[in-house]
Design an enzyme around this catalytic site. Structure first.
Site, PDB file in Angstrom:
ATOM      1  N   ALA A   1      46.285  42.756  43.473  1.00 59.12           N
ATOM      2  CA  ALA A   1      45.796  42.948  44.756  1.00 59.12           C
ATOM      3  C   ALA A   1      44.394  42.462  44.713  1.00 59.12           C
ATOM      4  O   ALA A   1      43.609  42.770  43.961  1.00 59.12           O
ATOM      5  CB  ALA A   1      45.913  44.270  45.369  1.00 59.12           C
TER       6      ALA A   1
ATOM      7  N   GLU B   1      53.698  42.943  40.393  1.00 53.78           N
ATOM      8  CA  GLU B   1      54.735  43.438  41.043  1.00 53.78           C
ATOM      9  C   GLU B   1      55.597  42.431  42.426  1.00 53.78           C
ATOM     10  O   GLU B   1      56.734  42.401  42.631  1.00 53.78           O
ATOM     11  CB  GLU B   1      54.240  44.418  42.253  1.00 53.78           C
ATOM     12  CG  GLU B   1      53.854  45.693  41.286  1.00 53.78           C
ATOM     13  CD  GLU B   1      52.973  46.828  41.957  1.00 53.78           C
ATOM     14  OE1 GLU B   1      52.006  46.474  42.472  1.00 53.78           O
ATOM     15  OE2 GLU B   1      53.240  47.796  41.885  1.00 53.78           O
TER      16      GLU B   1
ATOM     17  N   GLU C   1      46.465  48.828  36.819  1.00 53.68           N
ATOM     18  CA  GLU C   1      45.985  49.516  38.009  1.00 53.68           C
ATOM     19  C   GLU C   1      44.899  50.806  37.382  1.00 53.68           C
ATOM     20  O   GLU C   1      43.939  51.252  38.042  1.00 53.68           O
ATOM     21  CB  GLU C   1      46.992  49.807  38.959  1.00 53.68           C
ATOM     22  CG  GLU C   1      47.241  48.803  39.919  1.00 53.68           C
ATOM     23  CD  GLU C   1      48.482  48.044  39.307  1.00 53.68           C
ATOM     24  OE1 GLU C   1      48.668  48.130  38.351  1.00 53.68           O
ATOM     25  OE2 GLU C   1      49.235  47.564  40.185  1.00 53.68           O
TER      26      GLU C   1
HETATM   27  C1  HXC Z   1      39.691  40.304  43.402  1.00 51.86           C
HETATM   28  C2  HXC Z   1      39.513  39.157  41.558  1.00 51.86           C
HETATM   29  C3  HXC Z   1      41.046  39.615  40.903  1.00 51.86           C
HETATM   30  C4  HXC Z   1      41.530  40.635  41.939  1.00 51.86           C
HETATM   31  C5  HXC Z   1      40.123  38.317  39.424  1.00 51.86           C
HETATM   32  N1  HXC Z   1      39.376  38.113  40.446  1.00 51.86           N
HETATM   33  N2  HXC Z   1      41.090  39.242  39.830  1.00 51.86           N
HETATM   34  N3  HXC Z   1      39.110  39.099  42.708  1.00 51.86           N
HETATM   35  N4  HXC Z   1      40.986  40.881  43.117  1.00 51.86           N
HETATM   36  N5  HXC Z   1      42.421  41.144  41.449  1.00 51.86           N
HETATM   37  C6  HXC Z   1      38.051  37.074  40.516  1.00 51.86           C
HETATM   38  C7  HXC Z   1      37.239  37.596  39.579  1.00 51.86           C
HETATM   39  O1  HXC Z   1      36.422  38.636  40.301  1.00 51.86           O
HETATM   40  C8  HXC Z   1      36.121  36.401  39.615  1.00 51.86           C
HETATM   41  O2  HXC Z   1      35.397  36.053  40.502  1.00 51.86           O
HETATM   42  C9  HXC Z   1      37.337  35.592  39.332  1.00 51.86           C
HETATM   43  O3  HXC Z   1      38.686  35.979  40.052  1.00 51.86           O
HETATM   44  C10 HXC Z   1      37.756  35.121  38.271  1.00 51.86           C
HETATM   45  O4  HXC Z   1      37.968  36.116  37.436  1.00 51.86           O
HETATM   46  P1  HXC Z   1      37.230  36.400  35.790  1.00 51.86           P
HETATM   47  O5  HXC Z   1      37.302  37.864  35.800  1.00 51.86           O
HETATM   48  O6  HXC Z   1      36.007  35.759  35.742  1.00 51.86           O
HETATM   49  O7  HXC Z   1      38.530  35.756  34.994  1.00 51.86           O
HETATM   50  P2  HXC Z   1      38.612  36.099  33.617  1.00 51.86           P
HETATM   51  O8  HXC Z   1      37.507  36.441  32.758  1.00 51.86           O
HETATM   52  O9  HXC Z   1      39.844  34.877  32.810  1.00 51.86           O
HETATM   53  O10 HXC Z   1      39.786  37.295  33.614  1.00 51.86           O
HETATM   54  C11 HXC Z   1      40.800  37.185  33.946  1.00 51.86           C
HETATM   55  C12 HXC Z   1      41.285  38.696  34.342  1.00 51.86           C
HETATM   56  C13 HXC Z   1      40.388  39.557  35.139  1.00 51.86           C
HETATM   57  C14 HXC Z   1      41.778  39.204  32.904  1.00 51.86           C
HETATM   58  C15 HXC Z   1      42.685  38.640  35.073  1.00 51.86           C
HETATM   59  O11 HXC Z   1      40.023  38.787  36.268  1.00 51.86           O
HETATM   60  C16 HXC Z   1      40.956  40.854  35.674  1.00 51.86           C
HETATM   61  O12 HXC Z   1      40.988  41.632  35.157  1.00 51.86           O
HETATM   62  N6  HXC Z   1      41.019  40.848  36.955  1.00 51.86           N
HETATM   63  C17 HXC Z   1      41.684  41.999  37.703  1.00 51.86           C
HETATM   64  C18 HXC Z   1      42.977  42.480  37.256  1.00 51.86           C
HETATM   65  C19 HXC Z   1      43.392  43.692  37.903  1.00 51.86           C
HETATM   66  O13 HXC Z   1      43.124  44.671  37.867  1.00 51.86           O
HETATM   67  N7  HXC Z   1      44.656  43.576  38.648  1.00 51.86           N
HETATM   68  C20 HXC Z   1      44.996  44.749  39.493  1.00 51.86           C
HETATM   69  C21 HXC Z   1      44.516  44.889  40.839  1.00 51.86           C
HETATM   70  S1  HXC Z   1      44.833  46.533  41.677  1.00 51.86           S
HETATM   71  P3  HXC Z   1      33.981  35.716  40.699  1.00 51.86           P
HETATM   72  O14 HXC Z   1      33.402  35.532  42.147  1.00 51.86           O
HETATM   73  O15 HXC Z   1      33.314  36.780  39.531  1.00 51.86           O
HETATM   74  O16 HXC Z   1      34.075  34.203  39.950  1.00 51.86           O
HETATM   75  C22 HXC Z   1      46.625  45.977  42.182  1.00 51.86           C
HETATM   76  C23 HXC Z   1      47.275  47.154  43.196  1.00 51.86           C
HETATM   77  C24 HXC Z   1      48.548  46.669  43.596  1.00 51.86           C
HETATM   78  O17 HXC Z   1      46.934  45.005  41.973  1.00 51.86           O
HETATM   79  C25 HXC Z   1      49.030  47.415  44.393  1.00 51.86           C
HETATM   80  C26 HXC Z   1      50.038  46.617  45.486  1.00 51.86           C
HETATM   81  C27 HXC Z   1      49.561  45.725  46.393  1.00 51.86           C
END
Ligand code: HXC
Length: 257
Positions: free
Chosen positions: A65, A111, A131
């Site tokens: 998300a 999901e 999460e």
């Molecule tokens: C918003 C996101 C994002 C996310 C990545 N980005 N994931 N923005 N929401 N979920 C953005 C980063 O901020 C970054 O923007 C760009 O995408 C590239 O990501 P990087 O982190 O620079 O890439 P990398 O180093 O290759 O790392 C990849 C990654 C990491 C390991 C996937 O991005 C990450 O950990 N993302 C979050 C994953 C996460 O926690 N997902 C769960 C979300 S909560 P900029 O502007 O800096 O370039 C969820 C709840 C679900 O999903 C509930 C039901 C819907």
């Protein structure tokens, strides 16, 4: 602003939907999810479409998300928004939905893939529910579907640590239908979609519903559903065509009636 979701093309009976927010690894914001459900509804109403592939890009199916969209939301806002209404519809669409996954399928991305009927994944794909590292938990089926696939003990580990679930593990536990090299993901998904698209659409839909019953209800309830669904097939022209084609030793032509 570019479209968050693209209907890439319709290849005969197979439609391909592509998540398209590459600058944020296809993070799923509310607009994207609304658009996805609208597109699925339109494809469900299009009689020429018999199977749908949902994909992202080489780097990410979806990294969850959209954290930026959620960061300042209050409890009251998130509760009243009821954003999961659109998620719950996804497995209920009548046509088979195949996720073609490369790269990250994390959080809501994992999901979303698990909400599809089948997953074709690249050997390099990374699933997971991180999460917990954001101080929250899965909200679109992660705790339920991952537990059903992995079993309690292993699901607990992945859900409580947030550690990545490699594609190979996801395949071995039955979460993923097929694991292929990166460059073959779309080819494999298309081949599977085209194969299913040749079947009777009514039988396909009824089988989908029966499989979900197997996951969600006691066995006898599922068996009763299956029996009635089997009887329903006898009301279709496709059933007549399928059996006739067998007797005439030819390939059936199913019309979805
Ligand atoms: C918003 C996101 C994002 C996310 C990545 N980005 N994931 N923005 N929401 N979920 C953005 C980063 O901020 C970054 O923007 C760009 O995408 C590239 O990501 P990087 O982190 O620079 O890439 P990398 O180093 O290759 O790392 C990849 C990654 C990491 C390991 C996937 O991005 C990450 O950990 N993302 C979050 C994953 C996460 O926690 N997902 C769960 C979300 S909560 P900029 O502007 O800096 O370039 C969820 C709840 C679900 O999903 C509930 C039901 C819907």
């Amino acid at each position: 602003m570019s479209q968050p979701l693209v209907l890439k093309n319709i290849e005969g009976p197979v439609a391909i939907l592509r998540l398209n927010r590459p600058q944020v690894l296809n993070a799923l914001n509310l607009a994207l999810m609304d658009e996805l459900v609208d597109q699925l509804k339109a494809l469900q109403d299009d009689d020429s479409v018999r199977a749908i592939i949902l994909t992202g890009n080489e780097k990410a199916f979806a990294a969850g998300a959209d954290i930026d969209e959620m960061a300042d939301v209050s409890l009251a806002e998130i509760k009243m928004k009821n954003q999961f209404l659109v998620w719950d519809i996804i497995p209920r669409f009548t046509k088979p939905l195949i996720a073609a996954v490369q790269g990250y399928a994390l959080g809501g991305g994992c999901e979303l893939a698990m909400s599809c009927d089948m997953i074709i994944a690249s050997e390099n794909a990374v699933f997971g529910q991180p999460e917990i590292n954001l101080g929250v938990m899965p909200g679109a089926g992660g705790t339920q579907r991952l537990t059903k696939a992995l079993g309690k003990a292993r699901a607990m580990e992945y859900l409580l640590t947030g550690k990545p679930l490699p594609a190979r593990v996801a395949y071995e536990c039955g979460l993923v239908t097929k694991l292929v090299p990166d460059e073959l993901v779309m080819q494999e998904a298309l081949s599977l979609a085209h194969e299913i698209a040749q079947k009777s659409p009514v039988a396909v839909t009824l089988i989908k519903e029966a499989v979900y019953k197997a996951l969600d209800t006691p066995t006898q309830v599922g068996m009763d559903f299956e029996r009635n669904a089997f009887y329903m097939c006898f009301g279709t022209e496709d059933r007549v065509e399928g059996m006739k084609a067998f007797q005439e030793k030819r390939t059936p032509q199913f019309k979805g009636r």
